[in-house]
Design a protein around this motif. Sequence first.
Motif, mmCIF file in Angstrom:
data_model
loop_
_atom_site.group_PDB
_atom_site.id
_atom_site.type_symbol
_atom_site.label_atom_id
_atom_site.label_comp_id
_atom_site.label_asym_id
_atom_site.label_seq_id
_atom_site.Cartn_x
_atom_site.Cartn_y
_atom_site.Cartn_z
ATOM 1 N N ARG A 82 -17.805 -7.174 -22.688
ATOM 2 C CA ARG A 82 -19.183 -6.885 -23.407
ATOM 3 C C ARG A 82 -19.114 -6.200 -24.393
ATOM 4 O O ARG A 82 -17.865 -5.177 -24.535
ATOM 5 N N SER B 81 -17.972 -2.149 -24.787
ATOM 6 C CA SER B 81 -17.198 -1.784 -23.361
ATOM 7 C C SER B 81 -16.399 -2.882 -23.236
ATOM 8 O O SER B 81 -16.860 -3.825 -22.477
ATOM 9 N N ALA B 82 -15.008 -2.543 -23.669
ATOM 10 C CA ALA B 82 -13.854 -3.616 -23.325
ATOM 11 C C ALA B 82 -13.494 -3.625 -21.974
ATOM 12 O O ALA B 82 -12.921 -4.583 -21.612
ATOM 13 N N ARG B 83 -13.880 -2.679 -21.118
ATOM 14 C CA ARG B 83 -13.743 -2.640 -20.060
ATOM 15 C C ARG B 83 -14.550 -3.515 -18.960
ATOM 16 O O ARG B 83 -14.222 -3.855 -17.842
ATOM 17 N N GLN B 84 -15.690 -3.683 -19.539
ATOM 18 C CA GLN B 84 -16.928 -4.662 -18.712
ATOM 19 C C GLN B 84 -16.390 -6.034 -19.056
ATOM 20 O O GLN B 84 -16.595 -6.423 -20.101
ATOM 21 N N LEU B 85 -16.459 -6.836 -17.931
ATOM 22 C CA LEU B 85 -16.366 -8.124 -17.983
ATOM 23 C C LEU B 85 -17.406 -8.921 -17.340
ATOM 24 O O LEU B 85 -17.945 -8.537 -16.540
ATOM 25 N N TYR C 157 -6.526 -5.982 -20.586
ATOM 26 C CA TYR C 157 -8.146 -5.644 -19.620
ATOM 27 C C TYR C 157 -8.231 -6.473 -18.328
ATOM 28 O O TYR C 157 -9.207 -6.587 -17.777
ATOM 29 N N GLU C 158 -6.790 -6.855 -17.969
ATOM 30 C CA GLU C 158 -6.779 -7.496 -16.532
ATOM 31 C C GLU C 158 -7.254 -6.555 -15.525
ATOM 32 O O GLU C 158 -7.169 -5.331 -15.456
ATOM 33 N N GLN C 159 -8.315 -7.128 -14.861
ATOM 34 C CA GLN C 159 -8.759 -6.306 -13.403
ATOM 35 C C GLN C 159 -8.280 -7.006 -12.308
ATOM 36 O O GLN C 159 -8.117 -8.395 -12.167
ATOM 37 N N PHE D 226 -14.200 -0.947 -10.333
ATOM 38 C CA PHE D 226 -15.371 -1.707 -10.671
ATOM 39 C C PHE D 226 -15.913 -2.366 -9.228
ATOM 40 O O PHE D 226 -14.899 -2.661 -8.079
ATOM 41 N N TYR E 143 -19.337 0.665 -12.488
ATOM 42 C CA TYR E 143 -17.861 1.078 -12.611
ATOM 43 C C TYR E 143 -17.498 2.283 -12.926
ATOM 44 O O TYR E 143 -18.557 3.152 -13.406
ATOM 45 N N PHE F 263 -18.634 -12.614 -16.207
ATOM 46 C CA PHE F 263 -18.166 -13.795 -15.548
ATOM 47 C C PHE F 263 -19.211 -14.894 -15.911
ATOM 48 O O PHE F 263 -20.196 -14.781 -15.554
ATOM 49 N N LEU G 105 -21.433 -7.530 -11.815
ATOM 50 C CA LEU G 105 -20.956 -6.252 -11.919
ATOM 51 C C LEU G 105 -22.210 -5.379 -11.599
ATOM 52 O O LEU G 105 -23.236 -5.221 -11.955
ATOM 53 N N LEU H 273 -13.087 -19.615 -13.739
ATOM 54 C CA LEU H 273 -14.142 -18.797 -14.257
ATOM 55 C C LEU H 273 -13.857 -18.226 -15.648
ATOM 56 O O LEU H 273 -12.863 -17.804 -16.050
ATOM 57 N N TYR I 235 -9.614 2.551 -13.839
ATOM 58 C CA TYR I 235 -10.931 2.130 -13.737
ATOM 59 C C TYR I 235 -11.103 1.448 -12.377
ATOM 60 O O TYR I 235 -10.062 0.779 -11.923
ATOM 61 N N SER J 107 -8.544 -1.449 -12.579
ATOM 62 C CA SER J 107 -7.598 -1.683 -13.846
ATOM 63 C C SER J 107 -7.117 -0.554 -14.458
ATOM 64 O O SER J 107 -7.423 0.569 -14.077
ATOM 65 N N TYR K 107 -10.216 -16.834 -15.461
ATOM 66 C CA TYR K 107 -9.739 -16.286 -14.014
ATOM 67 C C TYR K 107 -10.003 -17.630 -13.102
ATOM 68 O O TYR K 107 -10.516 -18.408 -13.420
ATOM 69 N N LEU L 173 -6.526 -13.301 -12.498
ATOM 70 C CA LEU L 173 -6.321 -13.528 -14.085
ATOM 71 C C LEU L 173 -5.545 -14.766 -14.062
ATOM 72 O O LEU L 173 -4.334 -14.897 -13.774
ATOM 73 N N SER M 125 -13.007 -10.076 -26.366
ATOM 74 C CA SER M 125 -11.811 -10.607 -25.623
ATOM 75 C C SER M 125 -12.321 -11.564 -24.673
ATOM 76 O O SER M 125 -13.479 -11.366 -24.105
ATOM 77 N N LEU N 299 -20.679 -14.064 -10.049
ATOM 78 C CA LEU N 299 -20.044 -12.693 -9.965
ATOM 79 C C LEU N 299 -20.808 -11.833 -10.940
ATOM 80 O O LEU N 299 -20.985 -11.763 -12.016
ATOM 81 N N TYR O 275 -18.336 -5.209 -7.724
ATOM 82 C CA TYR O 275 -18.910 -6.684 -7.958
ATOM 83 C C TYR O 275 -19.717 -7.121 -6.832
ATOM 84 O O TYR O 275 -19.197 -7.090 -5.351
ATOM 85 N N PHE P 191 -11.056 -14.514 -21.332
ATOM 86 C CA PHE P 191 -10.281 -14.826 -20.473
ATOM 87 C C PHE P 191 -10.778 -15.993 -19.595
ATOM 88 O O PHE P 191 -11.762 -16.269 -19.393
#
Lengths: 111, 115
Positions: A92, A95-99, B102-104, B33, B48, A101, B45, A87, B31, B95, A36, A46, A32, B43, B35, A34
């Motif tokens: 990753r 892990s769809a939750r880890q972004l 997956y918006e944070q 996180f 989390y 940047f 991580l 950005l 969730y 999130s 930002y 976002l 995925s 940025l 950073y 995005f």
Amino acid sequence: RKEVEQDPGPFNVPEGATVAFNCTYSNSASQSFFWYRQDCRKEPKLLMSVYSSGNEDGRFTAQLNRASQYISLLIRDSKLSDSATYLCVVTRTGSARQLTFGSGTQLTVLP
Amino acid sequence: DAGVIQSPRHEVTEMGQEVTLRCKPISGHDYLFWYRQTMMRGLELLIYFNNNVPIDDSGMPEDRFSAKMPNASFSTLKIQPSEPRDSAVYFCASSLVRANSYEQYFGPGTRLTVT
């Protein structure tokens, strides 16, 4: 090599101009994508998701090229309020939750 | 609705001191996180949590850093002892698990200066 690479800029463009930002990512399994936006001394927010078929939100158009592992953002008719850092973000693998940047591209729209 | 809340907004401390950063996620988000953002590294991580359980702390730079989430509405990031190279903006984000989203949502950040 960084996972997500962007041209840091700065891009200085006149109001009304069209500007394009590019981004490449190293992990071909990334799922995925995005864009930002981060204003000076503020938190990232976002702007839009990026879909394989390309997508548009008003003056903003995002494109994804999975074969080239390349993402783009086009801003048409730029406004002073578009001045910010943009950005590029990918999830990753596993892990769809880890972004992850990118370091950001700085845009200044001049009057 | 309240967004992610972080405190303090600014922290100036001397090398060797303990620093505790606090975060309240958006209610209902599962969730959280942490950073860190610097000019040099962008940025990053750090760690989390999912449902208050730490899932991945591989981004925590050293044992001097620790994070906890005792309940769904509160998390802390602690640095002990602090060093000048820890100077950065620390963001907390939350999130909600939802299909195709997956918006944070980021808090305003804590600007930490270690002298």
